[in-house]
Scaffold this motif. Sequence first.
Motif, PDB file in Angstrom:
ATOM      1  N   GLU A   1      25.867  70.784  31.636  1.00 46.73           N
ATOM      2  CA  GLU A   1      24.897  70.913  30.461  1.00 46.73           C
ATOM      3  C   GLU A   1      25.509  71.354  29.382  1.00 46.73           C
ATOM      4  O   GLU A   1      25.067  70.872  28.165  1.00 46.73           O
ATOM      5  CB  GLU A   1      23.749  71.511  30.985  1.00 46.73           C
ATOM      6  N   ARG A   2      26.517  72.216  29.365  1.00 45.34           N
ATOM      7  CA  ARG A   2      27.413  72.725  28.411  1.00 45.34           C
ATOM      8  C   ARG A   2      28.158  71.663  27.843  1.00 45.34           C
ATOM      9  O   ARG A   2      28.388  71.321  26.568  1.00 45.34           O
ATOM     10  CB  ARG A   2      28.283  73.961  28.839  1.00 45.34           C
ATOM     11  N   VAL A   3      28.665  70.652  28.753  1.00 43.08           N
ATOM     12  CA  VAL A   3      29.649  69.626  28.078  1.00 43.08           C
ATOM     13  C   VAL A   3      28.475  68.697  27.296  1.00 43.08           C
ATOM     14  O   VAL A   3      28.868  68.082  26.142  1.00 43.08           O
ATOM     15  CB  VAL A   3      30.298  68.954  29.305  1.00 43.08           C
TER      16      VAL A   3
ATOM     17  N   ASP B   1      24.928  64.708  35.499  1.00 40.05           N
ATOM     18  CA  ASP B   1      23.387  65.029  34.665  1.00 40.05           C
ATOM     19  C   ASP B   1      23.212  63.889  33.824  1.00 40.05           C
ATOM     20  O   ASP B   1      24.271  63.213  33.150  1.00 40.05           O
ATOM     21  CB  ASP B   1      23.559  66.235  34.108  1.00 40.05           C
ATOM     22  N   CYS B   2      21.941  63.672  33.369  1.00 39.27           N
ATOM     23  CA  CYS B   2      21.598  62.738  32.272  1.00 39.27           C
ATOM     24  C   CYS B   2      21.237  63.413  31.087  1.00 39.27           C
ATOM     25  O   CYS B   2      20.887  64.414  30.907  1.00 39.27           O
ATOM     26  CB  CYS B   2      20.288  62.078  32.932  1.00 39.27           C
ATOM     27  N   THR B   3      21.486  62.549  29.951  1.00 37.82           N
ATOM     28  CA  THR B   3      20.968  63.272  28.890  1.00 37.82           C
ATOM     29  C   THR B   3      20.130  61.920  28.031  1.00 37.82           C
ATOM     30  O   THR B   3      20.665  60.625  28.357  1.00 37.82           O
ATOM     31  CB  THR B   3      22.276  63.410  27.885  1.00 37.82           C
TER      32      THR B   3
ATOM     33  N   ILE C   1      31.355  65.242  35.239  1.00 34.71           N
ATOM     34  CA  ILE C   1      32.678  66.061  34.731  1.00 34.71           C
ATOM     35  C   ILE C   1      33.092  66.734  35.986  1.00 34.71           C
ATOM     36  O   ILE C   1      32.412  66.882  37.251  1.00 34.71           O
ATOM     37  CB  ILE C   1      32.254  67.407  33.948  1.00 34.71           C
ATOM     38  N   ALA C   2      34.458  66.976  36.067  1.00 32.85           N
ATOM     39  CA  ALA C   2      35.294  67.642  37.121  1.00 32.85           C
ATOM     40  C   ALA C   2      34.709  69.037  37.086  1.00 32.85           C
ATOM     41  O   ALA C   2      34.271  69.526  36.232  1.00 32.85           O
ATOM     42  CB  ALA C   2      36.752  67.363  36.972  1.00 32.85           C
TER      43      ALA C   2
END
Length: 491
Positions: free
Chosen positions: A443-445, A324-326, A358-359
Amino acid sequence: MSLKKTRVFFLKQERQYHEHCCVPMCTSSSKFNGVLSFHGFPRDVQLRKRWLVNIRRDKFTVTAHSKVCSLHFTEEQIIPPKTAVGKRQLQKGAVPVLFQWNDYSIPSPRLSVWDRVSTPEPSAGDEQLMDCTPAADHDYSSVPEPAFLDTAVDKHMQLEEKIDALMKEIQELKLLSTFGIERFAQSDVNIRFYTRFPSYRQFMIFWELVEPSVHRMVRVSRAKAAERMNEAVTSVRPTHMRQSLQPIDELFLFLMYLSVGLKEQDLANRFNIHTSTVSRIITSWTNYLYTLLGSVSIWIDAEIVKAHLPDDFKDFPDTQVIVDCTELKCQTPSSPLLQSEMFSTYKSHCTMKGLIGIAPHGPVTFVSSLYEGSVSDKELFRRSGLADLLTEDMAVMVDKGFLITDCVKCKVYCPPFLKKSSQMPAPSVLLTQKIARLRVHVERVIQRVKENKLFDSVIPLSIAGSINEIFAVACLLSNYQNKHLAKAWVK
């Protein structure tokens, strides 16, 4: 001669004739006891001093009439008279040793201070005897008695304990006045607040990993820092400021800059160093951690990912990475061209955009560089180079904005679009819910990374040259600072 003068004359004669013992608490007199003999003080200075010490009258003024009776000498010290009317003499060097306070017995040899036992409690008779205090001119010997020495030793030990306690208190106050990691060693709450590490123990474990190579760190020179901060190299440094910090405190300062988002001036005031020193520490540790943590491959092989695959991914067993992007808000540049490139319609602000992968079991396995905010998710994925790491037997899970099917050789798990239908079919709804429930972990990471307060504020363009390294370090540190995303995933 009158009767009154005659009486005074005989009284004076009687006083001169009778002899009295000058030893305290001794009432012997030749008037009432003709058996005792009375001996004057010796002429030898040292021997006379020993007499005065033993009779406990070392401040006593000796005269020709000062006498000590034979009660205070042993039989071996007295020479019997040669005739029936002769006087008894003392042996050469004799010293009075028998007194009322030692029950007229020969005192035992004095032990050393360290061989003495504790003084017994006085009995009722001893207390009565102690009440019979001699006259005020007695100072009870200039040589310390055993009890006095024992008391002195006790006082000495008490003073040493008091000194140790004061030194410990000084160290504690010094520690409180010095801002550093040791100040918060006993508070995991403060460690979590300042460093994002959950405890002091975990922080020290991370420090043990990086400490062996700290001495090889390439530090930013003062000239480069001065050029970066647009300040003169020859700036005046106050004499009360510290010239340097310990390496562990430098790491603590960098983590505070990243985690709490403190300004350089604030950090300089806390650590009592110059602002330019803070700038050099931040830049040096950014480059060092970026090189050190980046040298460790965070990309995980497909076999290891499958071995740790959570049960929730049973419908997507070949998932290798979730991406995902941020975006990070940044200062608006003055150039209109740069403004148009960095402006994000999603944030309605100039931003820098990055991609994180993330894995399935939670750790960060991919971090891209930061790009201008106007770039699309697909273009960012293509520029990041993640597609080169994916093989045909893998799968990537993405959000709807990642139209990357034509960019990769592997399978893509993406929520289906509505297309031309007025309503999404039931299988597509279930698939969307499953993917959304699993993709939310990325998203949590990202939220964990952006909990670093440095990213909450608008990123100034003055650190645009190092923001890529800072962002990458924040993402890599999240693997050391946080626990598993879900307890159920722990095997």
